[in-house]
Design a protein around this motif. Sequence first.
Motif, PDB file in Angstrom:
ATOM      1  N   TYR A  11      22.811  60.761  39.790  1.00 58.02           N
ATOM      2  CA  TYR A  11      23.671  60.879  40.963  1.00 58.02           C
ATOM      3  C   TYR A  11      24.845  59.900  40.958  1.00 58.02           C
ATOM      4  CZ  TYR A  11      19.488  63.361  42.390  1.00 58.02           C
ATOM      5  OH  TYR A  11      18.415  64.214  42.431  1.00 58.02           O
ATOM      6  N   GLY A  12      25.471  59.704  39.815  1.00 59.24           N
ATOM      7  CA  GLY A  12      26.639  58.838  39.734  1.00 59.24           C
ATOM      8  C   GLY A  12      26.334  57.356  39.777  1.00 59.24           C
ATOM      9  N   ARG A  13      25.070  57.007  39.550  1.00 56.00           N
ATOM     10  CA  ARG A  13      24.662  55.603  39.598  1.00 56.00           C
ATOM     11  C   ARG A  13      23.768  55.297  38.408  1.00 56.00           C
ATOM     12  NH1 ARG A  13      21.418  54.922  44.480  1.00 56.00           N
ATOM     13  NH2 ARG A  13      23.420  54.987  45.510  1.00 56.00           N
ATOM     14  N   THR A  14      24.049  54.184  37.747  1.00 59.34           N
ATOM     15  CA  THR A  14      23.184  53.694  36.683  1.00 59.34           C
ATOM     16  C   THR A  14      22.463  52.473  37.215  1.00 59.34           C
ATOM     17  OG1 THR A  14      24.706  54.473  34.982  1.00 59.34           O
ATOM     18  CG2 THR A  14      23.097  52.817  34.316  1.00 59.34           C
ATOM     19  N   THR A  15      21.149  52.451  37.052  1.00 61.83           N
ATOM     20  CA  THR A  15      20.349  51.317  37.506  1.00 61.83           C
ATOM     21  C   THR A  15      19.712  50.644  36.312  1.00 61.83           C
ATOM     22  OG1 THR A  15      19.875  52.399  39.619  1.00 61.83           O
ATOM     23  CG2 THR A  15      18.437  50.572  38.980  1.00 61.83           C
ATOM     24  N   LEU A  16      19.914  49.338  36.248  1.00 55.34           N
ATOM     25  CA  LEU A  16      19.304  48.512  35.221  1.00 55.34           C
ATOM     26  C   LEU A  16      18.246  47.672  35.928  1.00 55.34           C
ATOM     27  CD1 LEU A  16      19.843  47.904  32.171  1.00 55.34           C
ATOM     28  CD2 LEU A  16      21.112  45.920  32.948  1.00 55.34           C
ATOM     29  N   ALA A  17      16.972  47.911  35.620  1.00 57.28           N
ATOM     30  CA  ALA A  17      15.878  47.154  36.234  1.00 57.28           C
ATOM     31  C   ALA A  17      15.487  46.020  35.297  1.00 57.28           C
ATOM     32  CB  ALA A  17      14.689  48.063  36.489  1.00 57.28           C
ATOM     33  N   VAL A  18      15.584  44.800  35.805  1.00 57.80           N
ATOM     34  CA  VAL A  18      15.307  43.607  35.008  1.00 57.80           C
ATOM     35  C   VAL A  18      14.052  42.943  35.560  1.00 57.80           C
ATOM     36  CG1 VAL A  18      16.258  41.436  34.143  1.00 57.80           C
ATOM     37  CG2 VAL A  18      17.797  43.318  34.711  1.00 57.80           C
ATOM     38  N   ALA A  38      28.036  48.639  31.534  1.00 50.15           N
ATOM     39  CA  ALA A  38      29.419  48.561  32.015  1.00 50.15           C
ATOM     40  C   ALA A  38      30.325  49.522  31.242  1.00 50.15           C
ATOM     41  CB  ALA A  38      29.946  47.135  31.911  1.00 50.15           C
ATOM     42  N   GLU A  39      30.031  49.728  29.960  1.00 53.28           N
ATOM     43  CA  GLU A  39      30.843  50.613  29.128  1.00 53.28           C
ATOM     44  C   GLU A  39      30.519  52.083  29.344  1.00 53.28           C
ATOM     45  OE1 GLU A  39      30.632  49.559  24.993  1.00 53.28           O
ATOM     46  OE2 GLU A  39      31.039  47.457  25.429  1.00 53.28           O
ATOM     47  N   ILE A  40      29.229  52.419  29.387  1.00 51.00           N
ATOM     48  CA  ILE A  40      28.852  53.831  29.416  1.00 51.00           C
ATOM     49  C   ILE A  40      28.287  54.298  30.750  1.00 51.00           C
ATOM     50  CG2 ILE A  40      28.354  53.840  26.948  1.00 51.00           C
ATOM     51  CD1 ILE A  40      25.340  53.939  27.737  1.00 51.00           C
ATOM     52  N   GLY A  41      28.035  53.371  31.658  1.00 45.75           N
ATOM     53  CA  GLY A  41      27.425  53.722  32.931  1.00 45.75           C
ATOM     54  C   GLY A  41      28.353  54.500  33.833  1.00 45.75           C
ATOM     55  N   ASP A  42      27.751  55.038  34.880  1.00 44.14           N
ATOM     56  CA  ASP A  42      28.508  55.788  35.872  1.00 44.14           C
ATOM     57  C   ASP A  42      29.304  54.830  36.758  1.00 44.14           C
ATOM     58  OD1 ASP A  42      27.521  58.263  34.960  1.00 44.14           O
ATOM     59  OD2 ASP A  42      25.688  58.011  36.108  1.00 44.14           O
ATOM     60  N   GLY A  43      29.946  55.365  37.791  1.00 41.56           N
ATOM     61  CA  GLY A  43      30.807  54.563  38.651  1.00 41.56           C
ATOM     62  C   GLY A  43      30.127  53.402  39.337  1.00 41.56           C
ATOM     63  N   GLU A  44      28.884  53.569  39.752  1.00 39.16           N
ATOM     64  CA  GLU A  44      28.143  52.485  40.389  1.00 39.16           C
ATOM     65  C   GLU A  44      27.061  51.991  39.445  1.00 39.16           C
ATOM     66  OE1 GLU A  44      26.560  53.910  44.082  1.00 39.16           O
ATOM     67  OE2 GLU A  44      28.407  53.456  45.147  1.00 39.16           O
ATOM     68  N   ILE A  45      26.973  50.680  39.323  1.00 40.51           N
ATOM     69  CA  ILE A  45      25.959  50.062  38.475  1.00 40.51           C
ATOM     70  C   ILE A  45      25.120  49.152  39.354  1.00 40.51           C
ATOM     71  CG2 ILE A  45      25.520  48.571  36.497  1.00 40.51           C
ATOM     72  CD1 ILE A  45      28.462  49.382  35.590  1.00 40.51           C
ATOM     73  N   ALA A  69      33.603  42.661  33.937  1.00 42.64           N
ATOM     74  CA  ALA A  69      33.846  43.794  33.033  1.00 42.64           C
ATOM     75  C   ALA A  69      33.789  45.121  33.786  1.00 42.64           C
ATOM     76  CB  ALA A  69      32.833  43.786  31.895  1.00 42.64           C
ATOM     77  N   ALA A  70      32.817  45.259  34.673  1.00 41.83           N
ATOM     78  CA  ALA A  70      32.693  46.494  35.450  1.00 41.83           C
ATOM     79  C   ALA A  70      33.908  46.677  36.358  1.00 41.83           C
ATOM     80  CB  ALA A  70      31.400  46.472  36.270  1.00 41.83           C
ATOM     81  N   THR A  71      34.315  45.607  37.013  1.00 41.92           N
ATOM     82  CA  THR A  71      35.479  45.674  37.898  1.00 41.92           C
ATOM     83  C   THR A  71      36.725  46.058  37.112  1.00 41.92           C
ATOM     84  OG1 THR A  71      34.504  44.032  39.389  1.00 41.92           O
ATOM     85  CG2 THR A  71      36.884  44.362  39.538  1.00 41.92           C
ATOM     86  N   ALA A  72      36.902  45.477  35.940  1.00 45.76           N
ATOM     87  CA  ALA A  72      38.056  45.795  35.091  1.00 45.76           C
ATOM     88  C   ALA A  72      38.048  47.257  34.657  1.00 45.76           C
ATOM     89  CB  ALA A  72      38.083  44.880  33.873  1.00 45.76           C
ATOM     90  N   ALA A  73      36.847  47.824  34.535  1.00 46.14           N
ATOM     91  CA  ALA A  73      36.714  49.230  34.125  1.00 46.14           C
ATOM     92  C   ALA A  73      36.728  50.176  35.323  1.00 46.14           C
ATOM     93  CB  ALA A  73      35.424  49.411  33.327  1.00 46.14           C
ATOM     94  N   GLY A  74      36.968  49.640  36.512  1.00 46.76           N
ATOM     95  CA  GLY A  74      37.020  50.481  37.708  1.00 46.76           C
ATOM     96  C   GLY A  74      35.658  50.887  38.231  1.00 46.76           C
ATOM     97  N   LYS A  75      34.637  50.101  37.887  1.00 49.22           N
ATOM     98  CA  LYS A  75      33.276  50.402  38.327  1.00 49.22           C
ATOM     99  C   LYS A  75      32.795  49.316  39.270  1.00 49.22           C
ATOM    100  CE  LYS A  75      32.475  52.675  33.964  1.00 49.22           C
ATOM    101  NZ  LYS A  75      31.754  52.687  32.713  1.00 49.22           N
ATOM    102  N   LYS A  76      31.730  49.618  39.975  1.00 52.11           N
ATOM    103  CA  LYS A  76      31.157  48.673  40.926  1.00 52.11           C
ATOM    104  C   LYS A  76      29.793  48.230  40.425  1.00 52.11           C
ATOM    105  CE  LYS A  76      29.669  48.443  45.729  1.00 52.11           C
ATOM    106  NZ  LYS A  76      29.555  49.197  46.982  1.00 52.11           N
ATOM    107  N   LEU A  77      29.604  46.918  40.254  1.00 54.65           N
ATOM    108  CA  LEU A  77      28.316  46.368  39.833  1.00 54.65           C
ATOM    109  C   LEU A  77      27.755  45.549  40.990  1.00 54.65           C
ATOM    110  CD1 LEU A  77      27.184  44.941  36.516  1.00 54.65           C
ATOM    111  CD2 LEU A  77      26.836  43.547  38.547  1.00 54.65           C
ATOM    112  N   VAL A  78      26.510  45.875  41.379  1.00 49.68           N
ATOM    113  CA  VAL A  78      25.862  45.203  42.501  1.00 49.68           C
ATOM    114  C   VAL A  78      24.443  44.823  42.107  1.00 49.68           C
ATOM    115  CG1 VAL A  78      25.123  45.450  44.909  1.00 49.68           C
ATOM    116  CG2 VAL A  78      27.195  46.598  44.128  1.00 49.68           C
ATOM    117  N   VAL A  79      24.057  43.599  42.437  1.00 51.42           N
ATOM    118  CA  VAL A  79      22.665  43.168  42.281  1.00 51.42           C
ATOM    119  C   VAL A  79      21.914  43.669  43.508  1.00 51.42           C
ATOM    120  CG1 VAL A  79      21.105  41.189  42.182  1.00 51.42           C
ATOM    121  CG2 VAL A  79      23.262  41.150  40.904  1.00 51.42           C
TER     122      VAL A  79
END
Length: 105
Positions: A11-18, A38-45, A69-79
């Motif tokens: 659904y347009g979101r990539t989740t990385l579970a750590v 950040a390179e291959i993920g969808d718009g929201e990370i 990196a995500a911001t520079a690529a136009g993506k949103k990264l959120v913890v």
Amino acid sequence: MEFGIGMTSAYGRTTLAVSGDIDAATAAPLRSALSTVAEIGDGEIYVDMAEVTFIESAGLACLLEAHAAATAAGKKLVVVQPSRVVSRLLKEAGELERLSPDPRP
């Protein structure tokens, strides 16, 4: 707890579970996973850190680099769902609002 990383995408979101401890020894695989997302993920990370039991400055550096990196690529990264140790580190570093704008209480 042993360090681990899992990734899902929907659904347009990539989740990385750590999970586990994030320290100098585990920073390299975390950095690599975050870079890939950040390179291959969808718009929201989303970086789900609910199962992180320990984190030091090397982990914080990985998150800050990935966010930039995500911001520079136009993506949103959120913890999301930061564990208490993650929330504490982000707060002490003054990065809680930027990296985790809606943290778990």
